[in-house]
Design an enzyme around this catalytic site. Structure first.
Site, PDB file in Angstrom:
ATOM      1  N   HIS A  52       0.877  -1.174   0.000  1.00 15.34           N
ATOM      2  CA  HIS A  52       0.000   0.000   0.000  1.00 15.34           C
ATOM      3  C   HIS A  52       0.915   1.225   0.000  1.00 15.34           C
ATOM      4  O   HIS A  52       1.385   1.639   1.058  1.00 15.34           O
ATOM      5  CB  HIS A  52      -0.895   0.006   1.240  1.00 15.34           C
ATOM      6  CG  HIS A  52      -1.802  -1.177   1.352  1.00 15.34           C
ATOM      7  ND1 HIS A  52      -3.109  -1.156   0.912  1.00 15.34           N
ATOM      8  CD2 HIS A  52      -1.601  -2.419   1.874  1.00 15.34           C
ATOM      9  CE1 HIS A  52      -3.678  -2.334   1.150  1.00 15.34           C
ATOM     10  NE2 HIS A  52      -2.776  -3.122   1.738  1.00 15.34           N
ATOM     11  N   HIS A 168      -9.160 -10.776   0.535  1.00 15.68           N
ATOM     12  CA  HIS A 168      -8.986 -10.585   1.980  1.00 15.68           C
ATOM     13  C   HIS A 168     -10.007 -11.481   2.664  1.00 15.68           C
ATOM     14  O   HIS A 168     -11.202 -11.211   2.641  1.00 15.68           O
ATOM     15  CB  HIS A 168      -9.214  -9.127   2.374  1.00 15.68           C
ATOM     16  CG  HIS A 168      -9.015  -8.874   3.834  1.00 15.68           C
ATOM     17  ND1 HIS A 168      -8.020  -8.051   4.307  1.00 15.68           N
ATOM     18  CD2 HIS A 168      -9.647  -9.350   4.934  1.00 15.68           C
ATOM     19  CE1 HIS A 168      -8.059  -8.028   5.631  1.00 15.68           C
ATOM     20  NE2 HIS A 168      -9.049  -8.810   6.033  1.00 15.68           N
ATOM     21  N   HIS A 219      -2.468 -12.311   2.709  1.00  9.13           N
ATOM     22  CA  HIS A 219      -2.044 -12.279   4.119  1.00  9.13           C
ATOM     23  C   HIS A 219      -2.719 -13.356   4.983  1.00  9.13           C
ATOM     24  O   HIS A 219      -3.363 -13.056   5.998  1.00  9.13           O
ATOM     25  CB  HIS A 219      -2.239 -10.902   4.729  1.00  9.13           C
ATOM     26  CG  HIS A 219      -3.525 -10.204   4.401  1.00  9.13           C
ATOM     27  ND1 HIS A 219      -4.755 -10.813   4.475  1.00  9.13           N
ATOM     28  CD2 HIS A 219      -3.774  -8.932   3.986  1.00  9.13           C
ATOM     29  CE1 HIS A 219      -5.695  -9.963   4.143  1.00  9.13           C
ATOM     30  NE2 HIS A 219      -5.122  -8.817   3.830  1.00  9.13           N
ATOM     31  N   ASP A 287       2.081  -6.940   2.712  1.00 12.52           N
ATOM     32  CA  ASP A 287       0.972  -6.070   3.122  1.00 12.52           C
ATOM     33  C   ASP A 287       1.546  -4.793   3.742  1.00 12.52           C
ATOM     34  O   ASP A 287       1.065  -4.304   4.773  1.00 12.52           O
ATOM     35  CB  ASP A 287       0.042  -6.782   4.094  1.00 12.52           C
ATOM     36  CG  ASP A 287      -1.261  -6.024   4.331  1.00 12.52           C
ATOM     37  OD1 ASP A 287      -1.548  -5.059   3.582  1.00 12.52           O
ATOM     38  OD2 ASP A 287      -1.993  -6.382   5.273  1.00 12.52           O
ATOM     39  N   HIS A 291       1.651   3.759   8.429  1.00 11.74           N
ATOM     40  CA  HIS A 291       0.967   4.896   9.038  1.00 11.74           C
ATOM     41  C   HIS A 291       1.995   5.648   9.872  1.00 11.74           C
ATOM     42  O   HIS A 291       3.007   5.068  10.292  1.00 11.74           O
ATOM     43  CB  HIS A 291      -0.176   4.440   9.949  1.00 11.74           C
ATOM     44  CG  HIS A 291      -1.212   3.618   9.266  1.00 11.74           C
ATOM     45  ND1 HIS A 291      -2.201   4.155   8.479  1.00 11.74           N
ATOM     46  CD2 HIS A 291      -1.405   2.276   9.251  1.00 11.74           C
ATOM     47  CE1 HIS A 291      -2.975   3.182   8.018  1.00 11.74           C
ATOM     48  NE2 HIS A 291      -2.504   2.032   8.460  1.00 11.74           N
TER      49      HIS A 291
END
Length: 419
Positions: A52, A168, A219, A287, A291
């Site tokens: 991401h 997912h 994942h 994954d 943040h």
């Protein structure tokens, strides 16, 4: 260019010749060479099928420039970005917007399309998609969960366009609502119960079989989920955080250890590691979901889910190989050869004549402690602080060095692997 006396993942020693971005010869080539790799490990560039990189919309967390630099510094030469950006990658226009940011990448890339109630499959499938994903009823991102009928529609359309669906797999109906009354660091793992994974894997694979569409489980965090995927003939990935961390680490990690799916018990972690080692698991992907520290420093219910990992995946796995718990060949398969085969990248993943010269050179005698301050992601932290890793001396994309531990990064030369 000729790399001399390199140790390959299978333990053999060889020279590798590179011309015009391609490996042109491998073997005892004789003559002079440009790089003396005696005693060092030459590895194919890794393919991280799940990142991401946050643009568009969340560049304060990560950008394609910083994310790709972090990838290259960890020996990764191809990444696949997921659709939960702003706007989400659910239309052709959104794909084009993200692709414009991806032009800043110093590694090759692919873009997964997303599925929402207002997606535009006609325009999306008109673009050079890598896959659909991460898609399912459960919601890993806050706004990307979908209903069963729409999931089936997306799987059917993907099959018609020969596109893999990356799933997912968590069934939100099986989450433990009683855990929401807690506020400790383990509450998130208790809430998103392990039993929710295998049930969702089974349902996803049933739909995939109905429409003869390739299903890849993202994942996978439990041995039950891995086994369910294998039994159904689907491929699956495991992340480094589910491989090397467990609920036992949450007292120290706190909210920095919140991710989806969450960390599992130490017993389950060990069982997943066994399946990675024995070949049941197809690939390792990160994954990578960065943040900022400020965002993660919140309550367990308010902190965003996700951890960075693109720079530390290969170093952590090579340290396991150095210690003897995995073979170097198994690591190669997990991060390079198998992703290339599963996702139809025939010129990547191996050190062979005719392949892209995506390479990384490692000194396996020189592991070092992983420190967030030494990494290159925008977020500046890592859940693997203090663990050992074997990092590359340099990383090469199609014959051009994009990372050198002494000289830094090269120019943005990444390309869409589907074009």
């Amino acid at each position: 260019m000729r790399i001399g006396n390199a140790t390959l993942p299978d333990g053999t020693t060889a020279d590798v010749e590179v011309e015009d971005g391609t490996i042109t010869a491998v073997g005892d080539l004789g003559g002079e060479y440009d790089v003396d790799a005696t005693g060092k490990l030459l590895f194919p560039g890794a393919i991280d099928a799940h990142v991401h990189f946050r643009q568009p919309g969340y560049g304060h967390k990560e950008t394609w420039e910083t994310g790709s630099q972090s990838a290259a510094a960890g020996g990764v030469t191809t990444v696949v970005d997921q659709p939960n950006t702003s706007p989400p990658t659910t239309t052709g226009d959104a794909f084009d917007q993200k692709a414009a940011f991806a032009d800043q990448s110093i590694v090759d890339w692919g873009i997964n399309g997303g599925v929402t109630e207002d997606w535009d499959p006609e325009s999306l499938f008109a673009r050079p998609l890598f896959a659909l994903g991460e898609v399912f009823l459960a919601d890993s991102t806050g706004d990307m969960g979908i209903e069963a009928d729409l999931f089936a529609e997306a799987v059917e359309l993907a099959g018609q366009h020969d596109v893999t669906v990356t799933v997912h797999a968590e069934d939100a109906d099986l989450f433990d609502e009683s855990a929401t009354e807690r506020d400790d660091a383990d509450a998130w793992s208790a809430y998103r119960a392990a039993e929710a994974e295998a049930a969702a894997v089974e349902r996803a694979c049933e739909v995939g079989a109905e429409f003869e569409t390739d299903i890849h489980i993202a994942h996978t965090s439990t041995p039950e989920g891995v086994d369910a995927a294998a039994a159904a003939g689907a491929t699956c990935e495991v992340t480094p955080h589910h491989l090397f961390l467990s609920r036992d680490d949450l007292p120290e990690l706190g909210t920095f250890g919140r991710m989806n799916p969450p960390l599992r018990s130490e017993e389950r972690r060990e069982a997943v590691f066994e399946r990675v080692a024995d070949g049941t698991v197809d690939i390792v992907a990160t994954d990578h979901a960065p943040h900022t520290r400020e965002e993660k420093d919140a309550s367990i219910w308010d902190a965003p889910s996700g951890v960075p990992g693109v720079e530390t995946m290969v170093p952590l796995l090579l340290e396991e190989a150095r210690k003897g718990t995995l073979s170097y060949e198994r690591v190669r398969d997990l991060v390079a050869a198998n992703p290339a085969a599963i996702f139809d990248l025939p010129e990547k993943g191996r050190i062979q004549e005719g392949m892209d010269a995506d390479l990384a050179l490692y000194d396996t005698d020189e592991p070092r402690a992983i420190r967030g301050e030494d990494l290159h992601s925008n977020c500046g932290w890592t859940p693997f602080e203090g663990k050992q890793g074997v990092f590359p001396e340099w990383t090469m994309l199609r014959g051009e060095v994009v990372w050198d531990a002494e000289d830094g990064f090269g120019e943005a030369a990444g390309q869409n692997v589907r074009e």
